[in-house]
Motif scaffolding. Structure first.
Motif, PDB file in Angstrom:
ATOM      1  N   ALA A   1       0.677  77.725  72.767  1.00 35.77           N
ATOM      2  CA  ALA A   1      -0.323  78.796  72.720  1.00 35.77           C
ATOM      3  C   ALA A   1      -1.112  78.716  71.418  1.00 35.77           C
ATOM      4  O   ALA A   1      -2.327  78.911  71.398  1.00 35.77           O
ATOM      5  CB  ALA A   1       0.355  80.156  72.831  1.00 35.77           C
ATOM      6  N   GLY A   2      -0.399  78.418  70.333  1.00 30.82           N
ATOM      7  CA  GLY A   2      -1.040  78.351  69.025  1.00 30.82           C
ATOM      8  C   GLY A   2      -2.067  77.242  68.957  1.00 30.82           C
ATOM      9  O   GLY A   2      -3.142  77.411  68.368  1.00 30.82           O
TER      10      GLY A   2
ATOM     11  N   LEU B   1       7.415  87.765  67.790  1.00 32.23           N
ATOM     12  CA  LEU B   1       7.877  86.443  67.356  1.00 32.23           C
ATOM     13  C   LEU B   1       6.916  85.361  67.849  1.00 32.23           C
ATOM     14  O   LEU B   1       6.452  84.515  67.079  1.00 32.23           O
ATOM     15  CB  LEU B   1       9.282  86.206  67.914  1.00 32.23           C
ATOM     16  N   LEU B   2       6.612  85.424  69.148  1.00 30.46           N
ATOM     17  CA  LEU B   2       5.748  84.402  69.727  1.00 30.46           C
ATOM     18  C   LEU B   2       4.345  84.473  69.124  1.00 30.46           C
ATOM     19  O   LEU B   2       3.741  83.452  68.791  1.00 30.46           O
ATOM     20  CB  LEU B   2       5.679  84.556  71.246  1.00 30.46           C
ATOM     21  N   LEU B   3       3.852  85.703  68.962  1.00 28.44           N
ATOM     22  CA  LEU B   3       2.503  85.878  68.430  1.00 28.44           C
ATOM     23  C   LEU B   3       2.411  85.381  66.993  1.00 28.44           C
ATOM     24  O   LEU B   3       1.456  84.706  66.601  1.00 28.44           O
ATOM     25  CB  LEU B   3       2.120  87.356  68.486  1.00 28.44           C
ATOM     26  N   GLY B   4       3.431  85.729  66.203  1.00 29.69           N
ATOM     27  CA  GLY B   4       3.447  85.288  64.805  1.00 29.69           C
ATOM     28  C   GLY B   4       3.435  83.784  64.718  1.00 29.69           C
ATOM     29  O   GLY B   4       2.640  83.180  63.985  1.00 29.69           O
ATOM     30  N   LEU B   5       4.284  83.177  65.510  1.00 27.50           N
ATOM     31  CA  LEU B   5       4.384  81.724  65.493  1.00 27.50           C
ATOM     32  C   LEU B   5       3.093  81.090  65.999  1.00 27.50           C
ATOM     33  O   LEU B   5       2.597  80.101  65.447  1.00 27.50           O
ATOM     34  CB  LEU B   5       5.567  81.305  66.365  1.00 27.50           C
TER      35      LEU B   5
ATOM     36  N   ALA C   1       9.661  78.071  70.092  1.00 27.41           N
ATOM     37  CA  ALA C   1       8.727  77.325  69.237  1.00 27.41           C
ATOM     38  C   ALA C   1       7.756  76.528  70.094  1.00 27.41           C
ATOM     39  O   ALA C   1       6.564  76.456  69.797  1.00 27.41           O
ATOM     40  CB  ALA C   1       9.495  76.408  68.300  1.00 27.41           C
ATOM     41  N   LEU C   2       8.266  75.933  71.184  1.00 26.85           N
ATOM     42  CA  LEU C   2       7.392  75.112  72.021  1.00 26.85           C
ATOM     43  C   LEU C   2       6.365  75.985  72.750  1.00 26.85           C
ATOM     44  O   LEU C   2       5.180  75.645  72.810  1.00 26.85           O
ATOM     45  CB  LEU C   2       8.219  74.301  73.015  1.00 26.85           C
TER      46      LEU C   2
ATOM     47  N   ALA D   1       4.942  73.680  64.633  1.00 28.07           N
ATOM     48  CA  ALA D   1       5.503  74.935  65.147  1.00 28.07           C
ATOM     49  C   ALA D   1       7.029  74.877  65.106  1.00 28.07           C
ATOM     50  O   ALA D   1       7.693  75.829  64.676  1.00 28.07           O
ATOM     51  CB  ALA D   1       5.015  75.187  66.571  1.00 28.07           C
ATOM     52  N   VAL D   2       7.578  73.756  65.555  1.00 24.90           N
ATOM     53  CA  VAL D   2       9.040  73.615  65.558  1.00 24.90           C
ATOM     54  C   VAL D   2       9.564  73.636  64.128  1.00 24.90           C
ATOM     55  O   VAL D   2      10.544  74.332  63.798  1.00 24.90           O
ATOM     56  CB  VAL D   2       9.445  72.306  66.270  1.00 24.90           C
TER      57      VAL D   2
END
Ligand SMILES: Nc1ncnc2c1ncn2[C@@H]1O[C@H](COP(=O)(O)OP(=O)(O)OP(=O)(O)O)[C@@H](O)[C@H]1O
Ligand SMILES: [Mg+2]
Lengths: 802, 218
Positions: free
Chosen positions: A288-289, A23-27, A282-283, A334-335
């Motif tokens: 990271a993104g 999830l985190l990586l995708g986002l 999301a944050l 992102a959010v």
């Protein structure tokens, strides 16, 4: 209450760290690609703004010779004496070890202080800046880039436009080899009303309107819109991962949600907790993104800068600065993306019936019902996209159409796959094969998002690939036509030119003078060329629209040719007229393609040009001679005639250079393309991995009935390959449609030229193999884990109900 | 403690209307135990769900203590389930990602009145002490059911509703679990309404009520 509930909700992730990572990586990837593109755009825009403000925030008109050649210093004194309020300027480029540098020689005493970048005005009055050797005022980035013993010492000032150096007039003249000469005079505010007319004081000078930053923005806007569209596409593909993971995580937690509600957690509280959870994710992923996006942008920006320089002559610094706005928009997107991806899942939780029994098939069945809606939505979007292309025009309409088309295709994909799997099930004879097709169909809801992402990535690849290849074919052909002369030579001055033609006459088949001058055409900077009447042009010039006796009329001075971008911009085709400086109603007798040129261009006969622009000198010549003699003549030109090597350009070298500029233009598109494909592959892997955890109840009975674990694993692999293959087949028509829109609509709107569509089936085979390999690789790990699963785990399925 | 008056409930599924409860009334005093029997599909679970506020009746009233359940909105009924009422479900409904100990303490935590010594004692009494750090999937069916019972009792509800808590267990284990539950209910002074198929287990309750096609048969 909230704390306990939150602990329970979060405990899910602790037990499934891989899902959380996905999830985190995708986002993060989605945010990275988006914010990377935004960073590039923002950096370029900032560069334009600074460049446009290179001489003052308000661009001023100036006086200069029509052909742009320098003039004598004495004119300055004459103008001032006559009462004209002007400040002199010396302009030019020098090549340094770290790239080219635009020199602006200014007179600090007559130039208003506000016309220099903030912070530079003081330095410009420093005694060290004045006279020789003087100093160069540059931005710190530029200072880090350029260098060389021949330059005066540098003064670094923040806010100076990239690639520009300010110098005192004598220093600039020395650098540019323009001793005693000036480029133009900038008109200042508050000119006295009674000054004598320009013709009396300085004949040969004309008033020129400033080239504003808006010109540059207009030229480059389309390029940035292109980039933004790609960023958006990558973002969308990334969101598919997020959507898939959130959907699965919510699905897996559905019994937990029900229990929580049954134990007394109000529905609203549950929803708020889930929202808070998603916001935190999301944050974290957004931050990271953005960091990742910075890396992507810094990797791509040198190519972008090169493209902008090559295509538009726009100067962009090849480095990035971090801007707070960028951080905020990155987190915002992102959010927003998470909210978008989680919308339907949250909606389902809000309407979760408290008492419905937990059925493993319920989700699949609900998805099947949703398929009908999805199909209708796809139809609606397809209709919208058709309507936009039919009724709308311009770049925005084209992108709306593209977006609608891509989403429609993605939505329709599961439907098509269902149909294909249904046919497979009907055709299957053996029970295991029947189970395979039925089971694949049951898997589809969990995989369809990843497959949609794959579809989009593949379609984008086919579309952009076709566009680039379609571009290359006519482009190289066009280069062959345009660069028909084997050798191009330039003389330093008219006397040398005369000696040169005399010397060359017995040595070559033809000498074709090329004369050109810059001029404003249809309100934008453009160029006018004069060409000789010669078979070289008659046989080769790439005309796309012509009157019957086009070359005779050009030679006779009865008409001009214009390039495609000028024709499209002004909607003037052969038979029409165009307004040129000194020739208000020039008849247009033909239109030719002129790829890669941002400027409007006009071609006329040599005599017509000489009549209307007497000050233009013939210094450049195209030479026709047998290919084999090029090397010999080049040597003779330098050794016997004494022409310096940089004045001789070989056709082959010119072509190589043009193709290189062209290739770099698409480097960024291609890089984003590959990234998108990688993201889609990752989406498949994560979906398969997440699904494999839920697969045991379906696999265990088949295993118990006598299919080995290896057999099951093999079927899992086959399933991934079948689905990827079907998706590739669906992506093909979508990609070709995309290519058509890119070539026939977006290119015309963005660059001003239209290209024919060529098909490259061998590229598709490669891409298909690539997608199969990606799907196979993605399925390998889950398949291996099935092959190695301990029988005890499979037996557990029978020990408990779910 | 519990007053149910003339409760009616119909289900509509795919156009078919089925009257599941046709006017059920019953009352239960503080600390009393009652068995609810009846054949499959007679409406026992439906009645229990209505009492727990998990669903709404078509008509009739349910009063628990001084709260009219039927008059409460979703939030109020949720608060009721956190407060006075505890439900042991036919399926165990444990939270798979929490340990046994966390599952047992869960409802009390949710209600904001965790009593750690009491939870520990319950865990001990239910014979789960050695499994406290395991996850539900690592337990047998009987052990999981004991966790579900522990979770309900840890929050010390005034009314315990149990839907065939021993339905998934063999007779011997079922009886032991029931003994334990009766002991613990007596210890907390809660009232117990339990659905069961087994007349043998029903006999262990103070009162028995038989449901037949949606109505009470004395
Ligand atoms: N959500 C629902 N929608 C439609 N019908 C339902 C629903 N829930 C229950 N029913 C019907 O109501 C009737 C009573 O169901 P209920 O679950 O209360 O029976 P039960 O007495 O608990 O049976 P069992 O002993 O098998 O658990 C059944 O016929 C069932 O089909
Ligand atoms: Mg029941």
């Amino acid at each position: 209450m909230r704390r306990a509930a939150l602990v329970a909700l979060l405990s899910h992730w602790r037990r499934r760290p891989f899902q959380l990572l996905t999830l985190l990586l995708g986002l993060a990837t989605a945010t990275a690609l988006w914010s990377g593109v935004q960073a590039i755009n923002a950096e370029a825009r900032a560069s334009y703004d600074r460049a446009a403000g290179a001489l003052g925030a308000t661009p001023r008109p100036s006086l200069a010779r029509a052909d742009g050649t320098p003039m004598d210093e004495a004119l300055f004194a004459a103008l001032r004496r006559a009462g004209w309020l002007v400040t002199p300027l010396v302009e030019g480029r020098v090549e340094t070890a770290g790239g080219s540098l635009r020199i602006l020689g200014v007179d600090p005493f007559t130039l208003p202080g506000g016309d220099l970048p903030e912070g530079a005005a003081g330095d410009a009055l420093d005694p060290a800046f004045l006279g020789l050797p003087g100093r160069l005022i540059v931005s710190p980035e530029t200072a880090a880039r350029i260098g060389g013993p021949e330059l005066p010492p540098l003064i670094e000032v923040e806010g100076v436009a990239p690639g520009i150096a300010y110098a005192d007039i004598p220093a600039a003249q020395a650098l540019l080899g323009l001793d005693g000469q000036l480029s133009r005079f900038v008109l200042l505010d508050g000119q006295p009303g009674n000054r004598p007319p320009l013709d009396e004081v300085a004949p040969g000078l004309s008033l020129q309107q400033p080239q504003t930053g808006a010109d540059m923005a207009r030229l480059t806007d389309s390029f940035h819109l292109n980039l933004t569209a790609f960023g958006l596409l990558s973002f969308a593909v990334g969101l598919f991962i997020v959507r898939g993971t959130i959907g699965l995580a919510f699905e897996q937690r559905r019994p937990m949600f029900r229990t929580l509600r049954a134990l007394g957690l109000p529905a609203a509280t549950l929803l708020w907790l889930l929202l808070a959870e998603l916001l935190v994710f999301a944050l974290i992923a957004g931050a990271a993104g953005i960091a990742l996006g910075y890396l992507v942008a810094s990797a791509l920006i040198p190519d972008v800068a090169a493209t902008l320089r090559g295509l538009y002559g726009a100067s962009v610094e090849g480095t990035l600065s971090i801007r707070p706005v960028w951080w905020l928009t990155g987190l915002g997107i992102a959010v927003l993306g998470t909210a978008l991806a989680a919308l339907s899942s949250l909606w389902q939780v809000a309407r979760l019936p408290l008492l419905a029994p937990a059925q493993p098939r319920a989700w699949a069945r609900a998805s099947e019902a949703g398929l009908v809606w999805q199909g209708l939505a796809a139809l609606g979007l397809a209709a919208l996209s058709g309507l936009t292309i039919w009724l709308g025009s311009g770049l925005i309409a084209a992108f709306v159409m593209l977006g609608a088309l891509l989403i429609a295709a993605a939505l329709a994909l599961p439907l098509v796959l269902y149909g294909a799997l249904w046919i497979g099930a009907r055709l299957a004879k053996r029970p295991l094969a029947q189970w395979f097709w039925a089971d694949t169909r049951q898997q589809l809801p969990g995989l369809s998002l990843a497959l949609m992402a794959l579809l989009l990535a593949l379609a984008a690849n086919i579309g952009v690939g076709t566009m680039v290849s379609s571009f290359r074919l006519p482009f190289t052909g066009w280069l062959d036509q345009r660069l028909a002369s084997e050798l191009y030579v330039t003389a330093d001055n008219p006397e040398q030119a005369e000696r040169l033609t005399g010397w060359l006459a017995p040595r070559v088949q033809a000498i074709l003078p090329i004369m050109n001058t810059d001029a404003r055409i249809a309100g934008l900077p453009g160029e006018i060329y004069g060409v000789a009447d010669d078979p070289t042009y008659r046989d080769n010039w790439p005309l796309i629209d012509r009157l019957p006796d086009v070359w005779d009329r050009v030679a006779a001075g009865d008409g001009v040719l214009i390039n495609e971008q000028l024709a499209r911009r002004t909607d003037t085709w052969s038979g029409g007229t165009i307004a040129l400086p000194g020739w208000p109603g020039a008849p247009v007798v033909g239109v030719y393609s002129d790829y890669g040129n941002p400027l409007g261009q006009v071609l006329m006969g040599l005599d017509a040009l000489r009549d209307r622009f007497p000050e233009v000198e013939a210094l450049r010549f195209g030479l026709r001679l047998p290919r084999g003699e090029v090397a010999g003549l080049t040597r003779a030109l330098t050794q016997d005639f004494g022409l310096s090597a940089e004045n001789i350009v070989d056709q082959a070298a010119l072509k190589a250079f043009s193709i290189q500029v062209f290739e770099r233009t698409f480097t960024v598109s291609r890089a984003l393309n590959v990234l998108t494909l990688a993201v889609a592959g990752f989406a498949i892997l994560t979906s398969l991995l997440t699904l494999s955890a839920m697969r045991l109840p379906q696999l265990a009975p088949v295993w118990a009935l006598g299919v080995t674990r290896r057999g099951l694993a093999r079927l899992e692999l086959v399933r991934a390959l079948v689905l990827a293959g079907l998706t590739m087949l669906c992506a093909l028509p979508v990609g070709l449609l995309l290519a058509w829109v890119l070539l026939a609509v977006i290119n015309v709107a963005a660059f001003g030229w239209k290209l024919p569509l060529f098909l490259f089936p061998s590229d598709w085979v490669v891409l298909g193999a690539l997608s199969l390999a990606a799907a196979g690789l993605a399925a390998l790990w889950p398949a291996l884990s099935i092959a190695r699963i301990p029988p005890a785990r499979l037996l557990q399925v029978f020990a408990h109900e779910r | 403690m519990l007053e149910v008056r003339d409760l009616k409930k119909t289900f509509r599924s795919s156009g078919e209307v089925q009257q599941v409860l046709r006017g059920v009334s019953l009352s239960l005093e503080r600390g009393a135990t009652m068995a609810l029997t009846g054949e499959s599909g007679s409406g026992k679970s439906t009645l229990l769900h209505l009492v727990a506020g998990l669903d709404r009746p078509d008509s009739g009233t349910i009063v628990i203590g001084d709260t009219d359940v039927t008059a409460e909105d979703d939030r109020g009924r949720a608060a009721l389930r956190r407060g006075k009422v505890g439900v042991v479900f036919q399926q165990f409904n444990l939270i798979p990602s929490l340990t046994v100990a966390a599952n047992i303490a869960f409802q009390a935590r949710l209600a904001g009145r965790e009593d750690a010594p009491w939870s520990a004692r319950l865990t001990d009494r239910l014979g789960l002490a050695e499994h406290a750090r395991k996850y539900p999937e690592q337990l047998s069916g009987g052990q999981q059911q004991r966790v579900a019972i522990g979770r309900t009792l840890a929050a010390k509800p005034a009314l315990v509703l149990a839907d065939e808590p021993t339905g998934n267990l063999d007779e011997e284990t079922g009886e032991r679990v029931l003994d334990l539950m009766l002991d613990l209910v007596a210890e907390t002074g809660a009232a117990l309404l339990m659905v069961t198929h087994s007349s043998r287990l029903a006999q262990r309750m103070e009162r028995q009520l038989h449901l037949e096609r949606g109505a009470i048969r004395a």
